[in-house]
Scaffold this motif. Structure first.
Motif, short mmCIF file in Angstrom:
data_model
loop_
_atom_site.label_atom_id
_atom_site.label_comp_id
_atom_site.label_asym_id
_atom_site.label_seq_id
_atom_site.Cartn_x
_atom_site.Cartn_y
_atom_site.Cartn_z
N LEU A 94 0.90 -1.28 0.05
CA LEU A 94 -0.25 -0.12 -0.11
C LEU A 94 0.82 1.23 -0.11
CD1 LEU A 94 -2.77 -1.06 2.63
CD2 LEU A 94 -3.03 -1.11 0.05
N ALA A 98 0.93 3.96 -3.08
CA ALA A 98 0.48 5.39 -2.64
C ALA A 98 1.61 6.26 -3.37
CB ALA A 98 0.23 5.54 -1.36
N ARG A 99 2.71 5.76 -3.01
CA ARG A 99 3.89 6.77 -3.62
C ARG A 99 3.92 6.88 -5.14
NH1 ARG A 99 7.38 4.42 0.99
NH2 ARG A 99 7.22 6.11 2.35
N ARG A 147 1.27 6.88 -6.88
CA ARG A 147 0.01 7.56 -7.08
C ARG A 147 -1.06 6.60 -7.81
NH1 ARG A 147 1.79 11.50 -4.25
NH2 ARG A 147 2.91 13.21 -5.33
N TYR A 148 -1.05 5.36 -7.36
CA TYR A 148 -2.03 4.50 -7.43
C TYR A 148 -3.01 4.30 -6.28
CZ TYR A 148 0.98 2.45 -11.12
OH TYR A 148 1.74 2.27 -12.08
N THR A 149 -4.32 4.10 -6.76
CA THR A 149 -5.41 4.24 -5.55
C THR A 149 -5.81 2.83 -5.53
OG1 THR A 149 -6.01 6.46 -6.04
CG2 THR A 149 -7.61 5.13 -5.07
#
Length: 148
Positions: free
Chosen positions: A70, A74-75, A77-79
């Protein structure tokens, strides 16, 4: 860099103390105040309604891999909308003939919303990087397998 504590407490509740009769149930208490009932696995005369150390080991590896995954996602930029893993710890005799968890298999299922949405190859790369950086996986000597 940091310390992580747990208190494990066992009290005898059986009238006698022999291998076949002593109780295996005990409590894990964590600094935040949470407690968890634990026992040995049923195969070792434990209570099947409690968590056993082998299950906790699988959960620890799985949880660490997920949290690392996770963070990496997040780094990038995937959700991530959903992450579930059916982890399995395999207990068997190791090369020295001792019982050990010789392998942990992770079977994560991840759902993303986007854009951007990672390709299957990018998802594999995210899992590989998560495995490389997972604190728990880096701390154990058994094989950890990630099945997508």
């Amino acid at each position: 860099m940091s310390e992580h504590r747990v208190t494990v407490r066992w009290d005898r509740t059986s009238p006698d103390f022999t291998y076949d009769t002593y109780n295996r149930e005990h409590t894990w208490t964590f600094p935040g105040g949470q407690s968890l009932d634990a026992s040995s696995a049923p195969e070792y005369l434990g209570d099947s309604t409690c968590v056993n150390p082998e299950e906790a080991f699988a959960a620890s590896v799985s949880s660490c891999h997920m949290l690392t995954f996770l963070a990496i996602a997040a780094r990038k930029r995937y959700t991530v909308e959903y992450y579930m893993d059916d982890a399995v710890a395999v207990l068997e005799k190791n090369a020295d003939g001792a019982l050990a968890v010789t392998r942990v298999e992770l079977n994560p299922s991840v759902r993303f919303s986007g854009p951007p949405t990672p390709s299957p190859e990018e998802i594999t790369a995210l899992h590989e990087k998560a495995h490389q950086h997972c604190f728990i996986a880096n701390s154990i000597k058994c094989e950890v397998v990630v099945n997508e």
